[in-house]
Design an enzyme around this catalytic site. Sequence first.
Site, short mmCIF file in Angstrom:
data_model
loop_
_atom_site.label_atom_id
_atom_site.label_comp_id
_atom_site.label_asym_id
_atom_site.label_seq_id
_atom_site.Cartn_x
_atom_site.Cartn_y
_atom_site.Cartn_z
N HIS A 90 0.86 -1.20 0.00
CA HIS A 90 0.00 0.00 0.00
C HIS A 90 0.88 1.24 0.00
CE1 HIS A 90 0.50 1.01 4.34
NE2 HIS A 90 0.47 -0.29 4.56
N ASP A 92 -0.48 4.39 0.78
CA ASP A 92 -0.94 5.38 1.76
C ASP A 92 -0.17 5.19 3.06
OD1 ASP A 92 -2.51 2.91 2.25
OD2 ASP A 92 -3.47 4.10 3.81
N ASP A 123 6.53 1.12 5.90
CA ASP A 123 5.09 0.82 5.92
C ASP A 123 4.33 1.82 5.05
OD1 ASP A 123 2.64 -0.25 6.71
OD2 ASP A 123 2.55 0.97 8.50
N GLU A 156 -5.16 1.63 3.13
CA GLU A 156 -5.02 0.56 4.13
C GLU A 156 -4.96 1.12 5.55
OE1 GLU A 156 -3.22 -2.23 6.89
OE2 GLU A 156 -2.35 -0.34 6.22
N GLU A 157 -4.24 2.22 5.73
CA GLU A 157 -4.05 2.75 7.07
C GLU A 157 -5.34 3.32 7.65
OE1 GLU A 157 -1.56 2.06 8.60
OE2 GLU A 157 0.26 2.14 7.41
N HIS A 423 4.35 3.87 12.11
CA HIS A 423 3.27 4.64 12.73
C HIS A 423 3.78 5.66 13.75
CE1 HIS A 423 -0.23 1.64 11.72
NE2 HIS A 423 0.67 1.71 10.76
#
Length: 451
Positions: A90, A92, A123, A156-157, A423
């Site tokens: 992903h 995003d 990520d 996705e996030e 994150h």
Amino acid sequence: MSSNPVAETVASLLPRAKAELTELVAFKSVADFAQFPKSESEGAANWIADALRAEDFVDVAVLDTPDGTQSVYGYLPGPEGAKTVLLYAHYDVQPPLDEAGWATPPFELTERDGRWYGRGTADCKGGAIMHLLALRALKANGGVPVHVKVIVEGSEEQGTGGLERYAEQHPELLKADTIVIGDAGNFRVGLPTVTTTLRGMTLLRVQIDTLAGNLHSGQFGGAAPDALGSLIRVLDSLRAEDGSTTVDGLDATARWEGLEYTEEQFRKDAKVLDGVGLIGDGSVADRIWARPAVTVLGIDCPPVVGATPSVQSSARALISLRVPPSVDSAEATKLLQAHIEAHTPWGARVSTEQIGQGQAFRADASSPAYQAMADAMAVAYPGETMQYAGQGGSIPLCNTLAGLYPEAEILLIGLSEPEAQIHAVNESVSPEELERLSVAEALFLRNYAAG
């Protein structure tokens, strides 16, 4: 790493990969368009689409998904009669949080102490680059021996399910014999790991109202019901004294069978401050891979700076509940809502709104694809044996794909090892991990085709 043509090719391509990841990280592709321009996400999607076209992918498309975001699809034909492998990542990313906490700008890839820093490096923009590296290495060494589908998601996030709904509406699009999800990570740098379970999740917005408006705390405090105080009581009810998650009716006693995680290593990975204890009971692996975990993600209430002496009439919170594969996320949502309503004090008015949900996932680690990956990782990581681990996070698409294609084998690998700090501020990726995992993926595709 043992010398072999695939590994040598990947090593030679690493400078190009860094340059490409630098370009991709520069897009502020947070799929929350109230915070970041939609054009940033669209720019990242178009970058991925152009990269696939440059690698001779056909049927490349930027897909408009039902949640208002875009996913990118491409198909690379292999030899006639070959198996089909779907590669997922992903583009995003999570918001950068406190930019002042970053040592370097979050959307500028910066090399420091042997790692590449920037939001999305691990990520999961790095995952998209990993797929490209693996395919380029194969093309330079005899060709890609399977049909390859690539899907790179754009939300996705956020957990808003755009690609999941799109896949359900177009079930043939992502059909494959095996699916490689490039959004997990090794247990630690240098230890090859496949993730066999993911926790599911639900996101719940809670609002409590007690008064028609705020009141002077001196004139009314002590008798007037405080909405913020009520919310605090509710949130506190979600944890036992030791910090374990306690949602009425939700089992929190499961055990993890597999790779263990020492408390010492976890404290180091999580950067727990000296003297601060861990929460919950059971082993660390039990707590983060096999049991539910509640987290208060945010609270709407007056900030300390500028606060007035008032009894609050309303307060809101955003609550995340992660649930293990043994628990249905929809049922967990109902239990969480019922718990909140039952534990709201003083007859306060409470409402809950579900804003995201994803089911947990458990892979079949006995399938032939896992052996092909184990053999590939043994070459990419000399002297190491592939390990099986859980992951506390959620990738809702996994269950959608498992439901649509029950015969498909699903493997989860990726760049999000603990040092990556995904994150959080100062997210980074290990270029050595990017190199080794790209080699492993390339060799996996070759092994799988031959199996």
